[in-house]
Design an enzyme around this catalytic site. Structure first.
Site, PDB file in Angstrom:
ATOM      1  N   PHE A 149      26.279  -0.811  13.247  1.00 51.38           N
ATOM      2  CA  PHE A 149      27.634  -0.816  13.802  1.00 51.38           C
ATOM      3  C   PHE A 149      28.453  -1.870  13.084  1.00 51.38           C
ATOM      4  O   PHE A 149      28.065  -3.043  13.015  1.00 51.38           O
ATOM      5  CB  PHE A 149      27.636  -1.101  15.304  1.00 51.38           C
ATOM      6  CG  PHE A 149      29.027  -1.104  15.895  1.00 51.38           C
ATOM      7  CD1 PHE A 149      29.718   0.083  16.065  1.00 51.38           C
ATOM      8  CD2 PHE A 149      29.644  -2.286  16.253  1.00 51.38           C
ATOM      9  CE1 PHE A 149      31.008   0.092  16.581  1.00 51.38           C
ATOM     10  CE2 PHE A 149      30.924  -2.292  16.779  1.00 51.38           C
ATOM     11  CZ  PHE A 149      31.622  -1.096  16.939  1.00 51.38           C
ATOM     12  N   GLN A 156      30.153  -1.384  27.818  1.00 52.07           N
ATOM     13  CA  GLN A 156      29.123  -1.749  26.837  1.00 52.07           C
ATOM     14  C   GLN A 156      29.038  -3.239  26.559  1.00 52.07           C
ATOM     15  O   GLN A 156      27.992  -3.734  26.120  1.00 52.07           O
ATOM     16  CB  GLN A 156      29.372  -1.012  25.506  1.00 52.07           C
ATOM     17  CG  GLN A 156      29.194   0.487  25.581  1.00 52.07           C
ATOM     18  CD  GLN A 156      30.525   1.201  25.660  1.00 52.07           C
ATOM     19  OE1 GLN A 156      31.436   0.735  26.352  1.00 52.07           O
ATOM     20  NE2 GLN A 156      30.642   2.320  24.980  1.00 52.07           N
ATOM     21  N   ASP A 195      34.278   7.776  29.872  1.00 50.58           N
ATOM     22  CA  ASP A 195      35.664   7.592  29.428  1.00 50.58           C
ATOM     23  C   ASP A 195      36.558   8.710  29.964  1.00 50.58           C
ATOM     24  O   ASP A 195      37.694   8.466  30.388  1.00 50.58           O
ATOM     25  CB  ASP A 195      35.732   7.565  27.907  1.00 50.58           C
ATOM     26  CG  ASP A 195      34.928   6.423  27.299  1.00 50.58           C
ATOM     27  OD1 ASP A 195      34.756   5.395  27.980  1.00 50.58           O
ATOM     28  OD2 ASP A 195      34.469   6.566  26.154  1.00 50.58           O
TER      29      ASP A 195
END
Length: 324
Positions: free
Chosen positions: A116, A172, A257
């Site tokens: 990431f 997260q 979401d």
């Protein structure tokens, strides 16, 4: 009045490898590892929690304001979001970093090698909400989703100082945050969003009991996966809404979401909390049935029909008045 949605903007680069990683790894030589894999395919998907939420709001006819940081490679993504009704004027464009990116290769056993790159997301801490509000108007809510931690804290502090109602949605980032940061991010929020596991993590890391958490926020909304969602308010009976019916689950990424987008859309329509959870659950159903967080489509009539099928005629009538 507008909805400001602050959080991550990212793209996912997903690849599939036909062999097994284990066959190419020499355990005794892992300290000297140097391998490459010829992949079979590449999928590039739009993502980031804030971008996913504003997309859902746009599909429901609202014009949310996206607040986040991206790179110069954001141009195509910006065009996509703007075509779906999103105001991207609140996005900071970095002059030195690319948009955040998740790169992952998966083999048939499910093993993954991933990286990431936060990239421009690290510049979210440089964004001030005041100039955005001056341009678009005082917000109904500012949702502060997972992002650069310093950026999340800055936005939260600014909301408190200027009296903007804010929604805490650390998701997260909870795993990487200590109790002090989490307390600062959620204390005084109008709404706190989390899933059930995250709600326990909040309690564990902050040292607050469930009642203490609830006493510090106006409304606590907890998603329960296939069991729907629970809405709590201090001194009131819990509202538990079952998941939408007739769902064939394919991929869960982005479902939370979408729920948030539907929930906020209903609040913007001045519907009550039960209706908000129902609208959120129906929008979430569209996401879980496909691969990708922003690949779903529907007409207003199709959405209303799905609300009716899951929650009845009165719910559908309330939504139909607002979804044009």
């Amino acid at each position: 009045m507008p909805l400001l949605i602050a959080g991550s903007i990212a793209t996912d680069h997903l690849m599939s490898y036909g062999g097994k990683f284990a066959d190419s790894l020499v355990v005794e030589q892992l300290d000297k590892i140097s391998v490459s894999f010829l992949v079979d395919d590449l999928e590039i998907r739009r993502g980031g929690v804030a971008a996913n939420i504003v997309f859902g709001l746009g599909c429901l006819g609202l014009r949310p304001v996206l607040v986040g940081a991206a790179g110069e490679d954001f141009a195509d993504y910006r065009s996509w979001l703007e075509r779906h009704g999103v105001d991207c004027s609140g996005v900071r464009i970095s002059d030195s970093r690319h948009t955040a990116r998740f790169v992952c290769t998966t083999d048939p056993s499910g093993a993954q090698i991933a990286s990431f790159y936060p990239g421009a997301m690290s510049e979210a801490r440089l964004i001030e909400l005041g100039p955005i509000v001056s341009r678009v108007g005082t917000p109904d809510y500012v949702l502060i989703g997972a992002d650069d931690p310093d950026g999340m804290l800055r936005h939260t502090d600014e909301c408190r100082q200027k009296g903007y109602p804010f929604i805490a949605d650390p998701s997260q980032q909870l795993a990487f945050s200590d109790g002090d940061l989490i307390r600062k991010l959620i204390d005084g929020a109008t709404i706190l969003f989390s899933n059930e596991y995250e709600s326990h993590m909040i309690e564990q890391k902050t040292g607050w009991t469930p009642d203490e958490v609830l006493s510090r926020v106006g409304t606590q909304v907890t998603t329960l996966g296939k069991d729907g969602a629970r809405v709590l308010r201090h001194g009131q009976e819990p509202i538990v809404v079952p998941a939408a019916t007739g769902v064939t689950a394919v991929e869960p990424t982005g479902v939370g979401d979408a729920f948030r987008a539907g929930f906020l859309a209903a609040l913007s329509w001045n519907l009550d909390l039960e209706r908000a959870a129902q609208v959120g659950s129906v929008l979430a159903a569209y996401v879980v049935e496909i691969v990708g967080t922003q690949e779903y489509t529907f007409t207003p009539a199709e959405f209303v029909a799905r609300v009716e099928g899951s929650y009845g005629v009165p719910a559908a009538a309330d939504v139909a008045k607002n979804l044009q």
